[in-house]
Design an enzyme around this catalytic site. Sequence first.
Site, short mmCIF file in Angstrom:
data_model
loop_
_atom_site.label_atom_id
_atom_site.label_comp_id
_atom_site.label_asym_id
_atom_site.label_seq_id
_atom_site.Cartn_x
_atom_site.Cartn_y
_atom_site.Cartn_z
N HIS A 16 -58.17 -79.71 -54.46
CA HIS A 16 -57.54 -80.94 -53.98
C HIS A 16 -56.25 -81.25 -54.76
CE1 HIS A 16 -61.07 -82.37 -51.56
NE2 HIS A 16 -61.65 -81.46 -52.33
N ASP A 123 -56.22 -88.78 -51.06
CA ASP A 123 -57.13 -87.71 -50.71
C ASP A 123 -58.29 -88.25 -49.86
OD1 ASP A 123 -59.68 -85.94 -51.32
OD2 ASP A 123 -57.94 -84.72 -51.81
#
Length: 442
Positions: A16, A123
């Site tokens: 990520h 995210d």
Amino acid sequence: MNKSQLVFVPCPGMGHLIPTIEFAKLLINHDHRFSVTVLIINSPFDATYNAYVHSLVSSPSPSFPTRLHLTLLPSTLPTNISQHHKGTFLDAFFENHKPHFREAVSNLESGPDSPPLAGFVVDMFCSPVFDVADEFGVPAFAFFPSGAAYLGFLSQFYTLMERRGVDTTAFNFKDSGMEFAFPSFLNAIPAKVFPLLVLEKGWESFSRNHARLHKKARGIIVNTFEELESHAVLSFSSNGGIPVYPVGPILSIEGPSNPAQQGFDVIKWLDDQPPSSVLFLCFGSLGYFDQVESGFLDRTAEVGIVIGWAPQAQILAHGAIGGFVSHCGWNTILESIYFGVPVATWPLTSEQQINAFHLVRELKIGVEISLDYRTGFSNGSKTEVLGAERIEKGMRDVMAAKENEIRRKVKDLSEKSRRALAEDGSSYINLGRFIDDIMNMK
């Protein structure tokens, strides 16, 4: 020229953080009005990640853009950690960090030369941060580091299951043989490749939270490109819903370094191998063998090597590589496509099973070792063992004749992935569309 700043919030994990930072670089290089601050939190589970983060923040690369800033936030763990399932722990973990996000953004806004805050890029796992963006009165966009087809699966999953009256957490549901149609996939998806996030009871709250992203976010930035997932991208635009921006492939060609592995030069070893002769096996930052039997190392000493950390992008770019046995993490899939290397699928966890299905059945650019092999989130255990025959067949298939159909398709997509990022390519245009949208929402 009106300047603006954006706040990026990645989930604490290599898969990520790295694409988030690479997207930030892409954006500020595209439009010089922007500066970006990435708010980073330590992982509660991964000491290696934390060490990488600390080195990145304390000693950024000399090539790091001056308008890209990294801020490491204090870490606040939920109380009674041992009583939490990992899914509920992560919900509480991100919720506990809200005060740190608020303080960091307030400090950014109060700087004497601080440009106005234009918005957040958050995210998919960090849903509480959307509430913080609301408090500052700016739009928040979701950053989705997986593919568009999987995004469509998540956004439709609970609605479809409830409509069908299906209990996905039933003990044998994943082995039921049931299949389900989703708009972002051409083929019906068997339950056996559903991700554990939607199959295990303890993860239900967490997975529902980020399945609702399309209701909280003003748009979703997806690490894919239109030519790769044209059907999935079209499935979003055709229903008139939330804007989706395919801006990939977002890759870190250099990748994180690991000084512990600098004693062996794997690239030099590859230089001595014939073209397309080497099969590369790598299972990501979380995949590993408990031990390697020393007899295996002796038997294979003349035909291969076993190493620890590997510079994956540089290896895939090497002309000696002919095929790739992979866990099918999305970043890895994009790298294999970018460098034109066909994949044999051996998924382990997360959404990797559905990625493997997507690669083999939908895109037809991979060969199957397994589509549904999985290790649990909690302890990594797996009772089934893949037979040697299946593994050998997958390896032989992926290394088959140099000009087979799969290899031709991967090479074609490799060229398209590079064109997508070039000026006037599809991803370049979508990035401009995202910039226009966020500036017009101010």
